[in-house]
Design a protein around this motif. Structure first.
Motif, mmCIF file in Angstrom:
data_model
loop_
_atom_site.group_PDB
_atom_site.id
_atom_site.type_symbol
_atom_site.label_atom_id
_atom_site.label_comp_id
_atom_site.label_asym_id
_atom_site.label_seq_id
_atom_site.Cartn_x
_atom_site.Cartn_y
_atom_site.Cartn_z
ATOM 1 N N GLY A 4 34.773 21.521 62.692
ATOM 2 C CA GLY A 4 33.460 22.081 62.977
ATOM 3 C C GLY A 4 32.381 21.023 62.943
ATOM 4 N N ILE A 5 31.139 21.460 62.761
ATOM 5 C CA ILE A 5 30.009 20.537 62.689
ATOM 6 C C ILE A 5 30.096 19.753 61.390
ATOM 7 C CG2 ILE A 5 27.498 20.432 62.429
ATOM 8 C CD1 ILE A 5 27.293 22.659 64.470
ATOM 9 N N ASP A 6 29.880 18.460 61.483
ATOM 10 C CA ASP A 6 30.013 17.572 60.335
ATOM 11 C C ASP A 6 29.195 18.072 59.148
ATOM 12 O OD1 ASP A 6 30.797 15.243 58.909
ATOM 13 O OD2 ASP A 6 28.902 14.264 59.442
ATOM 14 N N GLN A 7 29.866 18.250 58.017
ATOM 15 C CA GLN A 7 29.277 18.656 56.740
ATOM 16 C C GLN A 7 28.825 20.114 56.693
ATOM 17 O OE1 GLN A 7 29.679 16.572 54.208
ATOM 18 N NE2 GLN A 7 30.500 15.071 55.644
ATOM 19 N N ASP A 8 29.256 20.925 57.666
ATOM 20 C CA ASP A 8 28.914 22.344 57.625
ATOM 21 C C ASP A 8 29.826 23.082 56.649
ATOM 22 O OD1 ASP A 8 27.728 24.801 58.351
ATOM 23 O OD2 ASP A 8 29.270 25.168 59.868
ATOM 24 N N ARG A 9 29.255 23.849 55.765
ATOM 25 C CA ARG A 9 29.997 24.679 54.806
ATOM 26 C C ARG A 9 31.041 23.886 54.015
ATOM 27 N NH1 ARG A 9 30.232 30.949 56.587
ATOM 28 N NH2 ARG A 9 28.441 30.974 57.967
ATOM 29 N N VAL A 10 30.597 22.828 53.383
ATOM 30 C CA VAL A 10 31.510 22.045 52.546
ATOM 31 C C VAL A 10 31.258 22.268 51.057
ATOM 32 C CG1 VAL A 10 31.979 20.273 54.280
ATOM 33 C CG2 VAL A 10 29.999 20.014 52.770
ATOM 34 N N TRP A 11 30.319 23.169 50.724
ATOM 35 C CA TRP A 11 30.101 23.589 49.348
ATOM 36 C C TRP A 11 30.126 25.106 49.284
ATOM 37 C CZ3 TRP A 11 29.626 20.170 45.303
ATOM 38 C CH2 TRP A 11 29.400 18.823 45.644
ATOM 39 N N ALA A 12 30.527 25.640 48.144
ATOM 40 C CA ALA A 12 30.553 27.094 47.970
ATOM 41 C C ALA A 12 30.308 27.441 46.507
ATOM 42 C CB ALA A 12 31.890 27.671 48.434
ATOM 43 N N ILE A 13 29.938 28.697 46.294
ATOM 44 C CA ILE A 13 29.670 29.230 44.953
ATOM 45 C C ILE A 13 30.900 29.991 44.460
ATOM 46 C CG2 ILE A 13 28.312 30.929 43.659
ATOM 47 C CD1 ILE A 13 26.735 28.453 44.329
ATOM 48 N N ARG A 14 31.285 29.753 43.202
ATOM 49 C CA ARG A 14 32.365 30.530 42.582
ATOM 50 C C ARG A 14 31.779 31.425 41.491
ATOM 51 N NH1 ARG A 14 37.476 27.934 39.450
ATOM 52 N NH2 ARG A 14 35.989 27.881 37.710
ATOM 53 N N ASP A 15 32.099 32.693 41.577
ATOM 54 C CA ASP A 15 31.710 33.665 40.554
ATOM 55 C C ASP A 15 32.580 33.419 39.328
ATOM 56 O OD1 ASP A 15 31.017 35.836 39.031
ATOM 57 O OD2 ASP A 15 31.881 37.340 40.379
ATOM 58 N N GLU A 16 31.980 33.054 38.216
ATOM 59 C CA GLU A 16 32.766 32.694 37.042
ATOM 60 C C GLU A 16 33.332 33.906 36.314
ATOM 61 O OE1 GLU A 16 33.877 29.567 35.969
ATOM 62 O OE2 GLU A 16 33.286 29.392 38.077
ATOM 63 N N LYS A 17 32.812 35.098 36.578
ATOM 64 C CA LYS A 17 33.384 36.294 35.966
ATOM 65 C C LYS A 17 34.751 36.604 36.569
ATOM 66 C CE LYS A 17 32.518 41.213 35.103
ATOM 67 N NZ LYS A 17 31.546 42.337 35.274
ATOM 68 N N THR A 18 34.855 36.451 37.880
ATOM 69 C CA THR A 18 36.117 36.776 38.567
ATOM 70 C C THR A 18 36.895 35.550 39.002
ATOM 71 O OG1 THR A 18 35.024 36.861 40.722
ATOM 72 C CG2 THR A 18 35.080 38.901 39.437
ATOM 73 N N LYS A 19 36.294 34.347 38.864
ATOM 74 C CA LYS A 19 36.914 33.085 39.295
ATOM 75 C C LYS A 19 37.248 33.122 40.790
ATOM 76 C CE LYS A 19 36.876 31.606 35.034
ATOM 77 N NZ LYS A 19 35.887 30.583 34.611
ATOM 78 N N THR A 20 36.333 33.707 41.575
ATOM 79 C CA THR A 20 36.555 33.862 43.008
ATOM 80 C C THR A 20 35.377 33.277 43.786
ATOM 81 O OG1 THR A 20 37.872 35.870 42.704
ATOM 82 C CG2 THR A 20 36.885 35.543 44.873
ATOM 83 N N ILE A 21 35.667 32.547 44.852
ATOM 84 C CA ILE A 21 34.633 32.039 45.749
ATOM 85 C C ILE A 21 33.926 33.221 46.400
ATOM 86 C CG2 ILE A 21 34.193 30.730 47.857
ATOM 87 C CD1 ILE A 21 34.869 28.951 45.499
ATOM 88 N N ARG A 22 32.604 33.241 46.275
ATOM 89 C CA ARG A 22 31.839 34.360 46.825
ATOM 90 C C ARG A 22 30.574 33.846 47.500
ATOM 91 N NH1 ARG A 22 35.125 38.362 47.827
ATOM 92 N NH2 ARG A 22 35.847 39.570 46.032
ATOM 93 N N GLY A 23 30.114 34.603 48.504
ATOM 94 C CA GLY A 23 28.888 34.245 49.204
ATOM 95 C C GLY A 23 27.900 35.390 49.185
ATOM 96 N N ALA A 24 26.996 35.378 50.180
ATOM 97 C CA ALA A 24 25.907 36.361 50.199
ATOM 98 C C ALA A 24 26.362 37.754 50.597
ATOM 99 C CB ALA A 24 24.797 35.879 51.129
ATOM 100 N N LYS A 25 27.610 37.930 51.035
ATOM 101 C CA LYS A 25 28.122 39.294 51.203
ATOM 102 C C LYS A 25 28.100 40.024 49.869
ATOM 103 C CE LYS A 25 31.455 38.405 54.978
ATOM 104 N NZ LYS A 25 31.418 36.925 54.945
#
Length: 282
Positions: free
Chosen positions: A15-36
């Protein structure tokens, strides 16, 4: 988080260079989560920092809703984001594809799985489930087990392409809504100087598209989720948009693409669909 508008970019199979290369992990569930799941993330924004890298990933400067800025290489970044979000989270760079545990859905719903699915897609009672038949079976299997396709932080494919013609068409169904392009988070917005008002991307399926020195393969229409209804800075929450997408567009807007020829793109490039003989200005 809210994105960064850029006027030129290099494009690879990822994809586009450096697009979406960081993400948030919810520490309660240990799952990568976004604005959904954490809608307030749309009131954060991020931009890449030049010449500051973690391995091959560019560090980012994150602007919190308060206006405070914090960088991804700051030891306090997790604390600042957690306090602003009201939830314990950590910030993670992209991990290797074989790190299954990093991408795995650790909080799979049980009895309420259908209810959760409908919530994440912004559906009301009685509205049909979205048609996912345009996605290959192996990708659908990834959706069931992992928060994102392994090795990426994309929803499905590395490139999303939207036209202003589609925005004009959607606006005809919800004239009182703010259809700011930021709601739909395209990597590439194609403009035809207001000549068209139609979901023109629907006719691009199974075709190639050339922009600058890059070539893209149009894979499938984009199924839209609750994200398009979220509030953002200067953009109000608006569930009417989803109602009209469900009613008039089968809940789909824009197209997903893969990159078959890496290269460079920039604002003002001509967009060409060789198999259709169509060109538009981007």
């Amino acid at each position: 988080m809210g994105g960064e508008q850029i006027h030129e970019a290099s494009v690879s199979e990822k994809g586009i260079d450096q697009d979406r290369v960081w993400a948030i992990r919810d520490e309660k569930t240990k799952t990568i989560r976004g604005a959904k799941h954490f809608g307030d993330l749309m009131h954060f924004s991020a931009r890449c920092l030049e010449r500051r890298f973690s391995d091959q990933v560019a560090h980012v400067e994150i602007t919190l809703p308060s206006g405070k800025k914090v960088c991804s290489d700051d030891d306090s970044v997790h604390q600042f984001i957690s306090e602003a979000l009201g939830r314990a989270v950590t910030l993670w760079p992209i991990m290797p594809e074989n790190n299954d545990n990093h991408y795995r859905l650790q909080d799979l719903p049980k009895a309420s799985s259908l209810k959760e699915f409908r919530r994440s897609f912004g559906l009301e009672d009685g509205e049909p489930l979205p048609d996912m038949s345009g996605f290959p079976k192996e990708l659908l299997r990834e959706f069931v087990r992992f928060s994102t396709p392994r090795g990426t932080y994309f929803d499905a494919y590395p490139i999303n392409i939207l036209t202003t013609a589609s925005l004009f068409k959607l606006a005809s169904f919800c004239p009182d809504s703010s259809l700011d392009r930021r709601r739909f988070r395209p990597n590439i917005l194609v403009s035809d100087n207001k000549a068209l008002c139609d979901f023109v991307e629907d006719g691009w399926l199974n075709n190639s598209l050339i922009i600058g020195s890059s070539k893209f393969e149009i894979e499938t229409r984009t199924v839209r989720c609750v994200m398009v209804t979220r509030s953002q800075p200067e953009i109000p929450k608006d569930t009417v948009i989803m109602r009209r997408l469900v009613e008039h567009a089968s809940q789909k807007l824009s197209v997903y693409a893969t990159v078959s020829t890496p290269g460079n793109i920039c604002t003002g490039n001509v967009v060409t669909l060789p198999n259709l003989g169509v060109s538009n200005a981007s």
